[in-house]
Motif scaffolding. Structure first.
Motif, PDB file in Angstrom:
ATOM      1  N   ALA A 461       1.210  -1.632   0.429  1.00 40.11           N
ATOM      2  CA  ALA A 461       0.021  -0.062  -0.274  1.00 40.11           C
ATOM      3  C   ALA A 461       0.944   1.314   0.222  1.00 40.11           C
ATOM      4  O   ALA A 461       0.367   2.652  -0.575  1.00 40.11           O
ATOM      5  N   MET A 462       1.786   1.048   0.759  1.00 42.39           N
ATOM      6  CA  MET A 462       2.966   2.363   0.907  1.00 42.39           C
ATOM      7  C   MET A 462       3.021   3.044  -0.247  1.00 42.39           C
ATOM      8  O   MET A 462       3.560   4.230  -0.491  1.00 42.39           O
ATOM      9  N   ALA A 464       1.979   1.988  -3.323  1.00 51.07           N
ATOM     10  CA  ALA A 464       1.192   2.294  -4.458  1.00 51.07           C
ATOM     11  C   ALA A 464       0.748   3.626  -4.331  1.00 51.07           C
ATOM     12  O   ALA A 464       0.789   4.309  -4.634  1.00 51.07           O
ATOM     13  N   ILE A 465       1.171   4.032  -3.074  1.00 50.35           N
ATOM     14  CA  ILE A 465       1.303   5.467  -2.455  1.00 50.35           C
ATOM     15  C   ILE A 465       2.017   6.335  -3.416  1.00 50.35           C
ATOM     16  O   ILE A 465       1.995   7.416  -3.853  1.00 50.35           O
TER      17      ILE A 465
END
Lengths: 481, 481
Positions: A461-462, A464-465
């Motif tokens: 997720a990190m 992707a951000i």
């Protein structure tokens, strides 16, 4: 499940910067045209300060140093580097302890030092608007002059800058009372990798209008955007400070005392520093004082009560400690009767300033649930003793903040590989859901240990951000991930 | 600048969901196979509660209602909907005031109600681990039984759920003292659109290991992930509460009093509710009481002092108000001498409960810098009077939180279009950098007004993140943006 696997794959972006599409010299020419020659330094024009931080990492000269004066210049600089796929490392006061602001020889460093000064104090709103390059101390002084307190304080206050404090979500001396750097921020201005300026400089406590953008950037260590200005919350000044050193039967007694004092005084408890005997005895020795207690005890707590009412809060605090003593909740206590007394007590805790000189310090800044810190210290000490007999290690921490510090002296384990000690202690955190960095951040130095504290899904997720906000991966590459 | 324009284009993702790739019936079959028939309801099996919220928006029956029992079931449900590009609307207690949880007839609603219960209270760490579907009141009661206080309180406590409270970053009655819902969260578990579970259920106050993911989801109104569990901070119980009603010369006097009391009592000031005479007089009338003051005044403040020490804090508070009266800082004050007294004073402020019955209420929940709220009220009232002569409007707010409420009674402006009133007041906020939603959120109802409070660059960054975490746009489509 197939859908899930595909989805995971969607998010598995490469966060490494893509190769530069423009040669450095050409990029520097464009930067000079945009910012002026004076704001683009190369070679010998780049001072020592841009080359390393307080980790004393091998000094490295970046390919160039940019010194923009305004948010607009930061925006133009980043837009140019974004177009050229040129890596950029934001730099503040260079007091970091994780290598987060160290640039490689192929990176361009971007210093915020010229973007400094307090812009406004709004007394009615209790806010301070400040530029990123302002030192923490200048901001503190401006707040004090207006009759307020900035509830962020670090040893590095004279050098560190607000931008760096926020980019690393600095902790420091007052977290138990007022939270970390994050908790001081009401508004933030950030320049994204592509040069877009997100100016969310609101002074409001409540503001539920879409995603709360400031929280994305605070603590992101310069990998998502460059912080240029902030609106910070101001607190009333605390008029009265009282300091006590308490001897305790052990960790459970310390937690009980913390709860007991919090239940009576709320967040007037401004510090609750725990020292195990290894640390305490070493601190007493280093400061050349003698312990105010006759005997030796399993644990010591340095406690500060900081309140607004100077009339009788000192008596209330003393009363609470006497009560605890009578009930057997603590073993002994001394209360400082003067500022000099208080300084002498704090000197024991602050002997850590001597660590870099006296020790070959292998430092840990970890966090764990408050309920398990005591057990962890015992298990960690036993494991270190088994693995490296004769090691000299010191345990201390801000337990109200769930923060434990451990320092192992490399001198006591001849020939030891520091990395082996790091890996050994960090691996013990995993099963306890501990954090490999309570306050210093990940930067360069703890990157390989991040997966101990973060799951593959969290890391994905990190990434992707990161990819969404910095698609060319130009901001502080190689840090965090 | 060309680079910049290109970059902006990069981030200009479409956040609308792409058309479903699978027919609904097929998706429901896969969901039934994964969750069991009982957890997938359609048609008449769907109760009223899933159809609307406290905005009383036209009830709409979603295409299906999912009732997962575990985080794993939420994960499986979302992975299936993600694969099918099927929109999903997360639902909690349905007490929202912005339409954020209302599903369309083509959406699948996902209720967290079965995922409920307090999992653990860790007294040493002062934390409570709770499932998303737990009502706020159950969580408060569990905290109280363990001798702590959960510092989040809303009128909807008996129905609203923790998941919804966090997804909307709820505010409520204690923000001046302990912050919003966001400030209570130490750890969070979230299921992403693709079914990935981010389980960051740490109990630590300090944890600087990469991006602080919980802040991405808190306040995102269900558009970035579905919150399934949380670790909340517990506070010591405040033993003593004292309530006063104060008459003031005007807004500046109110701000000065707030600062004066904060400087003396810190965050023992637990409420500071301002009422302009229009609101105060109406409140007195509605509650059928009489004002405790003989005269009429330009402004009233209802103040609560809530502290840990019951011995003499009441006297200190009374002393501080007497001092203010003697110095002319306030015009008059009454202090409640009993719980019944305190209730009677609060009843005036809480007459808003009658608004939906007595008024055709056009409600505003805005925020502004504390320093400009007074001016804004004067200008707003003048502008309303000019535009709609004879309008009856009521001004009140939590000024310590920078939060102003305005209620315009539609009955007083025959034939008025509510939307015109909304647009008229919201437009006045723009130049002051005010927020169109202090605490209720954007949801469906304020979506068109979001650009008043957020710049195009901020909205583009929000869309980029939405696209990164929910590439098919299945989570709560049509909300926020």
């Amino acid at each position: 499940m197939t859908q899930n696997d595909n989805a995971r794959h969607d998010m598995n972006h490469d966060t490494q910067p893509q190769p530069c599409t423009a040669p450095l010299a050409a990029t520097l020419d464009v930067l000079r045209a945009a910012l002026g020659d004076d704001a683009v330094r190369v070679g010998e024009q780049i001072g020592e300060r841009a080359m390393t931080d307080w980790t004393r990492h091998d000094p490295t000269r970046p390919a160039a140093l940019l010194l923009p004066r305004t948010t607009d210049e930061v925006s133009r600089a980043l837009a140019i580097c974004h177009a050229a796929h040129q890596p950029v490392v934001p730099q503040g006061g260079m007091t970091g302890l994780a290598g987060g602001a160290i640039a490689r020889t192929t990176d361009i460093a971007l210093s915020l030092e010229r973007l400094n000064g307090v812009e406004e104090i709004d007394a009615a709103s209790a806010t301070l608007t400040v530029r990123a390059g302002t030192t923490l101390q200048s901001a503190q002084e401006a707040a004090a002059e207006a009759g307020f307190e900035l509830a962020l304080d670090l040893g590095a206050r004279g050098s560190c800058q607000i931008g760096g404090n926020l980019a690393t979500n600095a902790g420091g001396n007052r977290v138990i009372q007022s939270g970390t750097a994050r908790d001081q921020v009401l508004g933030l201005e950030v320049v994204l990798a592509n040069g877009d300026v997100l100016s969310s400089l609101g002074k409001m406590v409540k503001n539920n209008t879409g995603y709360d953008l400031k929280h994305w950037f605070i603590g992101s260590e310069g990998t998502l955007g460059v912080i240029t200005r902030a609106v910070l919350r101001l607190h009333p000044q605390r008029a009265a400070r009282h300091t006590a050193l308490v001897a305790l039967d052990g960790y459970d007694a310390a937690v009980n005392l913390l709860r007991r004092l919090s239940t009576r005084f709320g967040n007037d408890i401004g510090a609750f520093e725990i020292m195990w005997p290894d640390f305490y005895d070493f601190g007493v020795k280093l400061t050349g004082t003698r312990s105010p207690f006759d005997g030796a005890y399993p644990l010591y707590a340095l406690i500060e009560h900081a309140s607004f009412d100077s009339s009788d809060d000192g008596e209330r605090f003393a009363e609470a400690l006497s009560g605890a003593l009578e009930e057997g909740a603590i073993r002994d206590a001394v209360i400082a009767q003067s500022v000099a007394d208080a300084r002498a007590l704090w000197a024991i805790r602050e002997c850590t300033a001597e660590f870099p000189v006296r020790l070959d310090a292998i430092n840990f800044d970890v966090s764990l649930p408050i309920s398990v810190i005591g057990d962890f210290v015992e298990r960690c000490r036993a494991a270190l003793d088994e693995r490296w007999p004769g090691n000299e290690s010191y345990f201390f921490g801000h337990i109200g903040d769930s923060n434990l510090h451990v320092t192992v002296d490399g001198h006591s384990i001849p020939g030891v590989d520091h990395h082996a000690v790091y890996a050994f202690v960090y691996e013990m955190l995993g099963p306890l859901h501990g954090s490999v960095s309570a306050e210093h951040g990940i930067g360069l130095l703890k990157r390989e240990f991040l997966p101990i504290s973060r799951s593959p899904a969290e890391l994905a997720a990190m990434r992707a951000i990161k990819h969404a906000l910095d698609p060319h991966g130009i901001l502080n590459p190689g840090k965090l991930f």
